[in-house]
Design a protein around this motif. Sequence first.
Motif, mmCIF file in Angstrom:
data_model
loop_
_atom_site.group_PDB
_atom_site.id
_atom_site.type_symbol
_atom_site.label_atom_id
_atom_site.label_comp_id
_atom_site.label_asym_id
_atom_site.label_seq_id
_atom_site.Cartn_x
_atom_site.Cartn_y
_atom_site.Cartn_z
ATOM 1 N N GLN A 135 0.814 -1.221 0.000
ATOM 2 C CA GLN A 135 0.000 0.000 0.000
ATOM 3 C C GLN A 135 0.844 1.266 0.000
ATOM 4 N N ILE A 136 1.974 1.238 0.695
ATOM 5 C CA ILE A 136 2.795 2.461 0.795
ATOM 6 C C ILE A 136 3.976 2.453 -0.166
ATOM 7 N N TRP A 137 4.111 1.441 -0.996
ATOM 8 C CA TRP A 137 5.269 1.210 -1.861
ATOM 9 C C TRP A 137 5.749 2.474 -2.571
ATOM 10 N N ALA A 138 4.849 3.241 -3.145
ATOM 11 C CA ALA A 138 5.236 4.398 -3.965
ATOM 12 C C ALA A 138 5.065 5.736 -3.245
ATOM 13 N N GLN A 139 4.685 5.718 -1.986
ATOM 14 C CA GLN A 139 4.471 6.964 -1.256
ATOM 15 C C GLN A 139 5.778 7.433 -0.607
ATOM 16 N N PRO A 140 6.116 8.709 -0.772
ATOM 17 C CA PRO A 140 7.380 9.229 -0.209
ATOM 18 C C PRO A 140 7.263 9.514 1.288
ATOM 19 N N LEU A 141 7.221 8.463 2.069
ATOM 20 C CA LEU A 141 6.997 8.595 3.510
ATOM 21 C C LEU A 141 8.270 8.570 4.348
ATOM 22 N N ILE A 142 9.366 8.173 3.746
ATOM 23 C CA ILE A 142 10.603 7.996 4.507
ATOM 24 C C ILE A 142 11.487 9.227 4.344
ATOM 25 N N ASN A 143 11.737 9.908 5.436
ATOM 26 C CA ASN A 143 12.598 11.088 5.429
ATOM 27 C C ASN A 143 13.985 10.639 5.900
ATOM 28 N N LEU A 144 14.895 10.465 4.939
ATOM 29 C CA LEU A 144 16.227 9.962 5.297
ATOM 30 C C LEU A 144 17.025 10.946 6.144
ATOM 31 N N GLN A 145 16.693 12.222 6.083
ATOM 32 C CA GLN A 145 17.358 13.216 6.930
ATOM 33 C C GLN A 145 17.052 12.920 8.398
ATOM 34 N N MET A 146 15.825 12.511 8.656
ATOM 35 C CA MET A 146 15.450 12.176 10.034
ATOM 36 C C MET A 146 15.995 10.811 10.453
ATOM 37 N N VAL A 147 16.080 9.895 9.501
ATOM 38 C CA VAL A 147 16.579 8.556 9.803
ATOM 39 C C VAL A 147 18.074 8.593 10.090
ATOM 40 N N ASN A 148 18.825 9.296 9.205
ATOM 41 C CA ASN A 148 20.278 9.381 9.367
ATOM 42 C C ASN A 148 20.764 10.623 8.625
ATOM 43 N N ALA A 149 20.978 11.704 9.329
ATOM 44 C CA ALA A 149 21.348 12.989 8.724
ATOM 45 C C ALA A 149 22.701 12.954 8.027
ATOM 46 N N SER A 150 23.580 12.048 8.423
ATOM 47 C CA SER A 150 24.915 12.018 7.821
ATOM 48 C C SER A 150 25.054 10.950 6.736
ATOM 49 N N LEU A 151 23.966 10.385 6.295
ATOM 50 C CA LEU A 151 24.006 9.319 5.299
ATOM 51 C C LEU A 151 24.678 9.765 4.002
ATOM 52 N N ASN A 152 24.367 10.978 3.547
ATOM 53 C CA ASN A 152 24.958 11.483 2.304
ATOM 54 C C ASN A 152 26.467 11.659 2.413
#
Length: 188
Positions: free
Chosen positions: A24-41
């Motif tokens: 159901q959520i497959w294509a919805q942009p619900l994941i904020n990677l900044q909140m998950v891990n700000a230094s990922l980039n």
Amino acid sequence: MALESQDCDGSRAICRQDLKFLTQIWAQPLINLQMVNASLNEHVERMHLIRRSWEQLKLLGDYLGLCRSGALKELSKRLNHRDYLLESPHRFSVADLQQIADGVYEGFLKTLIEFASQHVYHCDLCTQRGFICQICRHHDIIFPFEFDTTVRCAECKTIFHQSCQAVVKKGCPRCARRRKYQEQNVFA
């Protein structure tokens, strides 16, 4: 879709309820990677490249958004219901993350960048919104999305050739002119 409810290839099986939810959520942009891990980039090269491509796409989207040619509608079609890519750099769908893991997301962004940049380079309206380097004043038009050849002043957003910026160690000539003008007005 890569979701399965059985353990077919050594991956872990998930229950049907979780599978239904992820579907159901497959294509919805619900994941904020900044909140998950700000230094990922900073720590994951692929994410750094995706962030850079997103920044280019965002700048190109700004050009197409002001163009009367309808190119933004065409870009929107090519985004394939991912218009959020022109708005938020940190939002991802589960589908996006799967494509990143599969190594196809960067190619998707590059295709969009290629389409949009070709439009800008060949559109009379868009090229009029380009810049002339404030340092060398060469007649070629430069754009802020040309990350490999240009640099942008963080303060005033003026665009320069990278080679010209390297020659001028004092900083941005436009900012220097603005400071000088402001100083003159203070004493006037």
